[in-house]
Design a protein around this motif. Structure first.
Motif, short mmCIF file in Angstrom:
data_model
loop_
_atom_site.label_atom_id
_atom_site.label_comp_id
_atom_site.label_asym_id
_atom_site.label_seq_id
_atom_site.Cartn_x
_atom_site.Cartn_y
_atom_site.Cartn_z
N ARG A 166 -68.79 17.05 -13.62
CA ARG A 166 -69.74 18.02 -13.06
C ARG A 166 -70.27 17.55 -11.71
O ARG A 166 -70.40 18.33 -10.76
CB ARG A 166 -70.89 18.25 -14.03
CG ARG A 166 -70.52 19.06 -15.26
CD ARG A 166 -71.58 18.96 -16.33
NE ARG A 166 -72.91 19.33 -15.83
CZ ARG A 166 -74.04 19.10 -16.50
NH1 ARG A 166 -73.99 18.47 -17.67
NH2 ARG A 166 -75.19 19.49 -16.01
N ALA A 167 -70.60 16.27 -11.63
CA ALA A 167 -71.11 15.73 -10.37
C ALA A 167 -70.05 15.76 -9.28
O ALA A 167 -70.33 16.08 -8.12
CB ALA A 167 -71.61 14.31 -10.60
N SER A 173 -69.73 19.13 -7.67
CA SER A 173 -70.99 19.70 -7.16
C SER A 173 -70.88 20.06 -5.69
O SER A 173 -70.00 19.60 -4.96
CB SER A 173 -72.13 18.70 -7.36
OG SER A 173 -71.95 17.56 -6.51
N GLU A 223 -75.19 17.61 -9.63
CA GLU A 223 -74.94 16.18 -9.81
C GLU A 223 -76.17 15.46 -10.35
O GLU A 223 -76.06 14.55 -11.19
CB GLU A 223 -74.47 15.53 -8.49
CG GLU A 223 -75.54 15.35 -7.43
CD GLU A 223 -75.88 16.62 -6.66
OE1 GLU A 223 -76.70 16.52 -5.73
OE2 GLU A 223 -75.33 17.69 -6.97
N LEU A 226 -70.38 8.02 -7.71
CA LEU A 226 -69.88 8.34 -9.04
C LEU A 226 -69.40 7.11 -9.81
O LEU A 226 -68.77 7.24 -10.86
CB LEU A 226 -68.73 9.35 -8.94
CG LEU A 226 -69.12 10.70 -8.32
CD1 LEU A 226 -67.90 11.60 -8.22
CD2 LEU A 226 -70.22 11.38 -9.12
N CYS A 247 -76.45 13.85 -14.20
CA CYS A 247 -76.85 12.45 -14.38
C CYS A 247 -78.07 12.35 -15.28
O CYS A 247 -78.14 11.49 -16.17
CB CYS A 247 -77.12 11.81 -13.03
SG CYS A 247 -77.53 10.06 -13.10
N ALA A 270 -71.28 16.95 -3.44
CA ALA A 270 -70.05 16.17 -3.31
C ALA A 270 -69.12 16.82 -2.30
O ALA A 270 -68.50 16.13 -1.46
CB ALA A 270 -69.36 16.03 -4.66
#
Length: 236
Positions: free
Chosen positions: A175-176, A179, A147, A202, A151, A182
């Motif tokens: 993608r974040a 993760s 994540e 997010l 970013c 997450a």
């Protein structure tokens, strides 16, 4: 713009410009702290250091990772901060990765702290400063946090062109969202968590300010920096 992506342990020298990224959750939380009215955030070296600062400044508010603990009024959760009035207050923040990363580059000429919630403001500040070389510090998981890397790469892409065109946020946010961090937050593996934390982390460009950290005496202090093109003249 020449972008470098490094973990904290990989910082062999002091960069000229550093963007320290902690999406889940230190610098999402920091942005919410400012949105709730705080004047500044002091980044503490340790939990004991945070408590010592609070002992010297009883009106300051202390914040940490994990579950609540004596001496700390808040935990590192954006969801739990939304109802807190921090108008004019100073917050002392100590987290596992984000604050450590910012302190690791405290001698840099420019230090920005970032997450998705301030991504565009951060990118525009880099563009307006015509920063030729930027080191992105990926703080989580020893520099492997997906994540944070997503970013950082998104901000780099937005900052790299004259107008930031060509960077579609959807893939980076996906993608974040996928993760490990997450998943751990969603599944309650971590403590001091609100059910909305992942979603709040997010939220792309929720806030129209970047966050600049600089040494003020012996303390590393984080402050909001309004980006005029995003705020239309409003002050933070």
């Amino acid at each position: 713009m020449d972008a470098h992506f490094l973990g904290i342990a990989e910082l062999a020298e002091v960069p000229s410009v550093a963007v320290v990224v902690d999406v889940m959750r230190a610098f999402t939380v920091a942005a919410w702290v400012f949105a709730q009215g705080a004047e500044k955030i002091v980044l503490a070296e340790s939990l004991d250091g945070a408590l010592a600062l609070k002992a010297r400044h009883p009106d300051w508010v202390a914040l940490k990772d994990g579950p609540p603990a004596p001496g700390f009024e808040m935990v590192n959760s954006p969801g739990l901060l939304r109802s807190v009035d921090l108008g004019g207050r100073t917050v002392v923040q100590k987290t596992t990765a984000g604050t450590v990363g910012a302190l690791a580059v405290k001698e840099a000429s420019l230090v920005l702290c970032a997450g998705f919630v301030v991504a565009e403001a951060t990118a525009r500040l880099l563009r307006e400063g015509e920063c030729d070389s930027v080191t992105f510090v990926v703080t989580g998981e020893g520099g492997q946090a997906e994540e944070d890397l997503a970013c950082a790469q998104y901000i780099a892409a937005r900052a790299g062109g004259a107008d930031g065109a060509g960077a579609d946020a959807a893939g980076f946010l996906r993608r974040a969202a996928d993760s490990r961090a997450a998943a751990e937050l969603a599944e309650g593996v971590r403590q001091g968590v609100h059910p909305d934390d992942v979603a709040l982390c997010l939220e792309l460009d929720r806030f129209p300010f970047a966050m600049v950290a600089a040494l003020e005496g012996s303390l590393m202090v984080l402050r909001p920096w309004a980006v005029a093109s995003l705020t239309d003249g409003a002050s933070i």
